[in-house]
Design an enzyme around this catalytic site. Structure first.
Site, PDB file in Angstrom:
ATOM      1  NE  ARG A 186      19.332   3.823  19.642  1.00 34.76           N
ATOM      2  CZ  ARG A 186      19.273   4.101  20.942  1.00 34.76           C
ATOM      3  NH1 ARG A 186      19.315   3.125  21.829  1.00 34.76           N
ATOM      4  NH2 ARG A 186      19.185   5.336  21.351  1.00 34.76           N
ATOM      5  CE  LYS A 237      13.846  -4.136  -1.569  1.00 33.51           C
ATOM      6  NZ  LYS A 237      13.292  -3.918  -2.926  1.00 33.51           N
ATOM      7  CD  GLU A 244       5.689 -10.404  -7.530  1.00 34.69           C
ATOM      8  OE1 GLU A 244       6.849 -10.541  -7.968  1.00 34.69           O
ATOM      9  OE2 GLU A 244       5.118  -9.295  -7.445  1.00 34.69           O
ATOM     10  CE  LYS A 300      12.836 -11.056  -1.931  1.00 33.72           C
ATOM     11  NZ  LYS A 300      11.663 -10.216  -1.714  1.00 33.72           N
ATOM     12  CD  GLU A 307      16.098  -3.097  -5.425  1.00 27.93           C
ATOM     13  OE1 GLU A 307      15.540  -3.299  -4.332  1.00 27.93           O
ATOM     14  OE2 GLU A 307      15.487  -2.787  -6.452  1.00 27.93           O
ATOM     15  NE  ARG A 350      16.101  -7.421  -2.639  1.00 26.87           N
ATOM     16  CZ  ARG A 350      15.984  -7.439  -1.313  1.00 26.87           C
ATOM     17  NH1 ARG A 350      17.048  -7.343  -0.557  1.00 26.87           N
ATOM     18  NH2 ARG A 350      14.814  -7.570  -0.734  1.00 26.87           N
ATOM     19  CG  ASN A 385      12.562  -4.198  -9.728  1.00 23.64           C
ATOM     20  OD1 ASN A 385      11.750  -4.443  -8.846  1.00 23.64           O
ATOM     21  ND2 ASN A 385      13.639  -3.462  -9.524  1.00 23.64           N
ATOM     22  CG  HIS A 438       7.847  -5.559 -10.476  1.00 22.09           C
ATOM     23  ND1 HIS A 438       7.922  -6.880 -10.869  1.00 22.09           N
ATOM     24  CD2 HIS A 438       7.329  -5.568  -9.225  1.00 22.09           C
ATOM     25  CE1 HIS A 438       7.478  -7.647  -9.873  1.00 22.09           C
ATOM     26  NE2 HIS A 438       7.113  -6.876  -8.867  1.00 22.09           N
ATOM     27  CG  HIS A 479       5.755  -0.440 -10.073  1.00 21.42           C
ATOM     28  ND1 HIS A 479       7.122  -0.608  -9.905  1.00 21.42           N
ATOM     29  CD2 HIS A 479       5.163  -1.196  -9.117  1.00 21.42           C
ATOM     30  CE1 HIS A 479       7.336  -1.429  -8.884  1.00 21.42           C
ATOM     31  NE2 HIS A 479       6.168  -1.805  -8.395  1.00 21.42           N
ATOM     32  CG  HIS A 521       2.234  -5.751  -6.990  1.00 16.19           C
ATOM     33  ND1 HIS A 521       2.932  -4.692  -7.535  1.00 16.19           N
ATOM     34  CD2 HIS A 521       3.131  -6.752  -6.833  1.00 16.19           C
ATOM     35  CE1 HIS A 521       4.198  -5.046  -7.683  1.00 16.19           C
ATOM     36  NE2 HIS A 521       4.347  -6.285  -7.267  1.00 16.19           N
TER      37      HIS A 521
HETATM   38  N1  NAD Z   1       8.935  -6.514   1.694  1.00 10.29           N
HETATM   39  C1  NAD Z   1       8.928  -6.876   0.426  1.00 10.29           C
HETATM   40  O1  NAD Z   1       9.961  -7.253  -0.137  1.00 10.29           O
HETATM   41  C2  NAD Z   1       7.626  -6.882  -0.310  1.00 10.29           C
HETATM   42  C3  NAD Z   1       7.515  -7.571  -1.528  1.00 10.29           C
HETATM   43  C4  NAD Z   1       6.270  -7.613  -2.161  1.00 10.29           C
HETATM   44  C5  NAD Z   1       5.181  -6.972  -1.581  1.00 10.29           C
HETATM   45  N2  NAD Z   1       5.335  -6.297  -0.395  1.00 10.29           N
HETATM   46  C6  NAD Z   1       4.201  -5.623   0.245  1.00 10.29           C
HETATM   47  O2  NAD Z   1       3.246  -6.615   0.593  1.00 10.29           O
HETATM   48  C7  NAD Z   1       1.955  -6.020   0.630  1.00 10.29           C
HETATM   49  C8  NAD Z   1       0.990  -6.925  -0.124  1.00 10.29           C
HETATM   50  O3  NAD Z   1       0.980  -8.187   0.508  1.00 10.29           O
HETATM   51  P1  NAD Z   1      -0.304  -9.124   0.465  1.00 10.29           P
HETATM   52  O4  NAD Z   1      -0.750  -9.248  -0.935  1.00 10.29           O
HETATM   53  O5  NAD Z   1       0.030 -10.346   1.226  1.00 10.29           O
HETATM   54  O6  NAD Z   1      -1.403  -8.216   1.171  1.00 10.29           O
HETATM   55  P2  NAD Z   1      -2.149  -8.285   2.585  1.00 10.29           P
HETATM   56  O7  NAD Z   1      -1.209  -8.468   3.689  1.00 10.29           O
HETATM   57  O8  NAD Z   1      -3.012  -7.077   2.615  1.00 10.29           O
HETATM   58  O9  NAD Z   1      -3.071  -9.577   2.448  1.00 10.29           O
HETATM   59  C9  NAD Z   1      -4.107  -9.608   1.485  1.00 10.29           C
HETATM   60  C10 NAD Z   1      -5.452  -9.938   2.116  1.00 10.29           C
HETATM   61  O10 NAD Z   1      -5.501 -11.319   2.432  1.00 10.29           O
HETATM   62  C11 NAD Z   1      -5.906 -11.510   3.784  1.00 10.29           C
HETATM   63  N3  NAD Z   1      -5.264 -12.753   4.215  1.00 10.29           N
HETATM   64  C12 NAD Z   1      -3.964 -12.947   4.508  1.00 10.29           C
HETATM   65  N4  NAD Z   1      -3.717 -14.241   4.696  1.00 10.29           N
HETATM   66  C13 NAD Z   1      -4.902 -14.885   4.559  1.00 10.29           C
HETATM   67  C14 NAD Z   1      -5.269 -16.249   4.629  1.00 10.29           C
HETATM   68  N5  NAD Z   1      -4.366 -17.209   4.834  1.00 10.29           N
HETATM   69  N6  NAD Z   1      -6.561 -16.566   4.436  1.00 10.29           N
HETATM   70  C15 NAD Z   1      -7.471 -15.579   4.172  1.00 10.29           C
HETATM   71  N7  NAD Z   1      -7.173 -14.295   4.064  1.00 10.29           N
HETATM   72  C16 NAD Z   1      -5.893 -13.948   4.262  1.00 10.29           C
HETATM   73  C17 NAD Z   1      -5.468 -10.272   4.481  1.00 10.29           C
HETATM   74  O11 NAD Z   1      -6.224 -10.046   5.654  1.00 10.29           O
HETATM   75  C18 NAD Z   1      -5.734  -9.205   3.414  1.00 10.29           C
HETATM   76  O12 NAD Z   1      -7.089  -8.846   3.450  1.00 10.29           O
HETATM   77  C19 NAD Z   1       2.093  -4.641   0.016  1.00 10.29           C
HETATM   78  O13 NAD Z   1       2.066  -3.681   1.041  1.00 10.29           O
HETATM   79  C20 NAD Z   1       3.462  -4.667  -0.634  1.00 10.29           C
HETATM   80  O14 NAD Z   1       4.086  -3.401  -0.655  1.00 10.29           O
HETATM   81  C21 NAD Z   1       6.535  -6.250   0.240  1.00 10.29           C
HETATM   82 ZN    ZN Z   2       6.087  -7.509  -7.112  1.00 14.70          ZN
END
Ligand code: NAD
Ligand code: ZN
Length: 358
Positions: A122, A144, A186, A228, A238, A242, A246, A249, A253, A266
């Site tokens: 939990r 999130k 972003e 942020k 949100e 918040r 978007n 976005h 999207h 993205h």
């Molecule tokens: N929680 C939130 O508020 C929020 C906001 C925006 C996005 N997201 C989520 O985040 C995800 C996308 O995140 P992302 O773009 O970081 O993707 P990711 O975690 O898949 O990383 C992208 C790629 O980069 C590689 N990588 C990571 N750090 C590295 C480094 N320092 N050097 C070399 N390679 C590296 C990873 O292995 C992966 O292949 C999505 O699932 C999205 O839904 C969440």
């Molecule tokens: Zn975004």
């Protein structure tokens, strides 16, 4: 190193941004009130090789007994199946209520690791150690967490705040170029919706940022996370404010969905979406032409796409926009800006959207 706090009452937590600070994670975790003892370091197969040894050494030196849990790199790991394997590994490592989960990696690792921590017993303490631009300026903050379902992205999840966020900008050096630039979408967004001087500073420092100059990256990440933090502090779940995050976005999207997931990253789709949102802002919010052009130029200089080609004419794009979860009957709630640095939401009828995009 720059440090500030996200003020969320009982969930308040420190944020550290700096160069070469992965080596300090153990000590900083103890300073944040976390108990050394059993811990899990969740990381993906790319990041494990690059940074897990450094983080593990620092945690060990601070008295943590760390089990490293590696997941395959990529969005496909944000799944119930991989989540189930995390619970297996966490029980094998005998994590208890006081044990700490450290998520080292991009947004995939952060979202998944936080959800595992939120639901195991939990909820056990977790620390975000983001290593992509997207994760450092956006996903690591705000709480999130979750996984995808085969029918929808981020369908299963929870709000769960970390105990600390530690962003080492030096780790961005190894990020592939396209992934690096994606995150700048972003960053530019924060300037557009909240901070006109930040747009000027980005215009001034963009070359240094693209060279991954550490000082430039440090202010860029800190300034983004502070924006942020402000939004999350004032609207954790949100309800209103918040939503301005978007910006770009809604169209973004729809582009992602209609172009087929994977064609545009993205942040690239959001870049196009921001340019479209500027066109709508000129028409419906009195945004000046030169301000809209300034933003578009900055987006282009960051190596991001600005035009949706003929995508918006496709049936799929129109359908995707109509299916947007923010749709309200025949109109969509859009984030618009009336000047750089000032955003608000407004309902825009479909017909007006399509006539603007033509
Ligand atoms: N929680 C939130 O508020 C929020 C906001 C925006 C996005 N997201 C989520 O985040 C995800 C996308 O995140 P992302 O773009 O970081 O993707 P990711 O975690 O898949 O990383 C992208 C790629 O980069 C590689 N990588 C990571 N750090 C590295 C480094 N320092 N050097 C070399 N390679 C590296 C990873 O292995 C992966 O292949 C999505 O699932 C999205 O839904 C969440
Ligand atoms: Zn975004």
């Amino acid at each position: 190193m720059r440090t500030f706090r996200v003020e969320l009452g009982r969930d308040a937590h420190p944020v550290h941004v700096g160069a070469g600070i992965l080596e300090r994670v153990g000590g900083l975790a103890c300073d944040a009130g976390l108990k050394s003892g059993r811990a899990a370091l969740i990381t993906d197969s790319n990041v494990a090789k690059l940074y897990a040894p450094r983080v593990t050494a620092s945690l060990k030196a601070a008295g943590f007994d760390v089990a490293v849990i590696e997941i395959p790199a990529g969005e496909a790991s944000k799944s119930l199946e991989i989540l189930a394997t995390l619970y297996d590994r966490m029980t094998e490592a005998e994590l208890d209520r006081q044990s700490v989960v450290f998520a080292l990696g991009g947004g995939v690792t952060g979202d998944l690791g936080a959800f595992a921590a939120a639901t195991y017993l939990r909820g056990i303490p977790m620390v975000q150690i983001p290593t992509t631009v997207v994760a450092q300026v956006d996903s690591s903050m705000g709480g999130k967490s979750g996984v995808n379902h085969r029918h929808a992205k981020n369908l299963i999840g929870a709000f769960y705040q970390p105990k600390m966020i530690l962003a080492d900008v030096e780790s961005l050096a190894t990020l592939p170029e396209r992934a690096f630039r994606e995150g700048l979408g972003e960053v530019i967004k924060y300037g557009a919706i909240m901070d006109e001087p930040m747009v000027s500073d980005l215009e001034r420092d963009l070359e240094a940022i693209l060279r991954r100059d550490l000082a430039a990256l440090e202010w860029m990440v800190e300034r983004s996370l502070k924006h942020k933090a402000y939004v999350v502090e004032n609207d954790e779940h949100e309800g209103g404010l918040r939503k301005i995050l978007n910006f770009g976005h809604t169209i973004g999207h729809a582009i992602e969905a209609s172009a087929g997931y994977g064609k545009y990253l993205h942040g690239e789709a959001v870049a196009i979406g921001m340019v479209a949102a500027c066109a709508m802002s000129r028409k419906f919010a009195g945004l000046a032409e030169h301000e809209s052009e300034r933003l578009e130029t900055l987006i282009r200089r960051a190596g991001l796409p600005t035009s949706m080609a003929s995508a918006h004419r496709s049936e799929d794009f129109v359908r995707a926009l109509r299916l947007d979860k923010k749709r309200l009957e025949k109109q969509i709630e859009f984030v618009l800006i009336d000047r750089l640095g000032h955003a608000f939401t407004r309902k825009v009828p479909f017909d007006d959207i399509f006539s603007t995009l033509d």
